[in-house]
Design a protein around this motif. Sequence first.
Motif, mmCIF file in Angstrom:
data_model
loop_
_atom_site.group_PDB
_atom_site.id
_atom_site.type_symbol
_atom_site.label_atom_id
_atom_site.label_comp_id
_atom_site.label_asym_id
_atom_site.label_seq_id
_atom_site.Cartn_x
_atom_site.Cartn_y
_atom_site.Cartn_z
ATOM 1 N N GLY A 42 0.780 -1.225 0.000
ATOM 2 C CA GLY A 42 0.000 0.000 0.000
ATOM 3 C C GLY A 42 0.813 1.277 0.000
ATOM 4 O O GLY A 42 0.236 2.361 0.119
ATOM 5 N N LYS A 43 2.138 1.150 -0.136
ATOM 6 C CA LYS A 43 2.992 2.340 -0.109
ATOM 7 C C LYS A 43 3.778 2.462 -1.401
ATOM 8 O O LYS A 43 3.931 1.496 -2.150
ATOM 9 N N GLU A 44 4.290 3.680 -1.627
ATOM 10 C CA GLU A 44 5.127 3.924 -2.788
ATOM 11 C C GLU A 44 6.510 3.286 -2.597
ATOM 12 O O GLU A 44 6.984 3.149 -1.461
ATOM 13 N N ARG A 45 7.128 2.935 -3.703
ATOM 14 C CA ARG A 45 8.507 2.451 -3.632
ATOM 15 C C ARG A 45 9.402 3.624 -3.249
ATOM 16 O O ARG A 45 9.262 4.727 -3.793
ATOM 17 N N GLU A 46 10.337 3.398 -2.327
ATOM 18 C CA GLU A 46 11.225 4.460 -1.879
ATOM 19 C C GLU A 46 12.679 4.011 -1.947
ATOM 20 O O GLU A 46 12.995 2.824 -1.759
ATOM 21 N N LEU A 47 13.546 4.999 -2.196
ATOM 22 C CA LEU A 47 14.980 4.740 -2.247
ATOM 23 C C LEU A 47 15.525 4.684 -0.830
ATOM 24 O O LEU A 47 15.385 5.644 -0.070
ATOM 25 N N VAL A 48 16.169 3.580 -0.501
ATOM 26 C CA VAL A 48 16.696 3.375 0.849
ATOM 27 C C VAL A 48 18.159 3.784 0.936
ATOM 28 O O VAL A 48 18.576 4.451 1.888
ATOM 29 N N ALA A 49 18.939 3.369 -0.040
ATOM 30 C CA ALA A 49 20.376 3.664 -0.041
ATOM 31 C C ALA A 49 20.887 3.587 -1.465
ATOM 32 O O ALA A 49 20.354 2.839 -2.280
ATOM 33 N N LYS A 50 21.929 4.373 -1.722
ATOM 34 C CA LYS A 50 22.480 4.420 -3.060
ATOM 35 C C LYS A 50 23.992 4.494 -2.988
ATOM 36 O O LYS A 50 24.543 5.153 -2.102
ATOM 37 N N ILE A 51 24.653 3.817 -3.935
ATOM 38 C CA ILE A 51 26.106 3.909 -4.053
ATOM 39 C C ILE A 51 26.432 4.186 -5.519
ATOM 40 O O ILE A 51 25.939 3.491 -6.419
#
Length: 114
Positions: A42-51
């Motif tokens: 029920g939630k939007e996809r979100e960016l957790v971490a990036k390299i």
Amino acid sequence: QVQLVESGGGLVQPGGSLRLSCVASGFTFMDYGVGWYRQAPGKERELVAKITNVGGLSYLDSVKGRFTISRDNDKNTVYLQMNSLKPEDTAVYYCNAIWVQSYWGQGTQVTVSS
């Protein structure tokens, strides 16, 4: 054939740890930035971490100090070490490699529950 394959998800109690892996094949992995995303029901996809391809890091505020992203270009792999897990971290976690193209894995389920 381009592939991103995530693994390492599972069921863990609050306060526990998991390490996710994302193994890439079929493209020049070292040229790509890689992000770990998550999507809860029920939630939007979100960016957790990036390299980035040169090792620059960024994190979602709610995971700073608990999650660590890293990469091993010799193994074409990106990791997400997740510590002090909370129930709100429960989601399907996806890796995304992006440069001239954008590639996604199939996702791995992380469930944090007692």
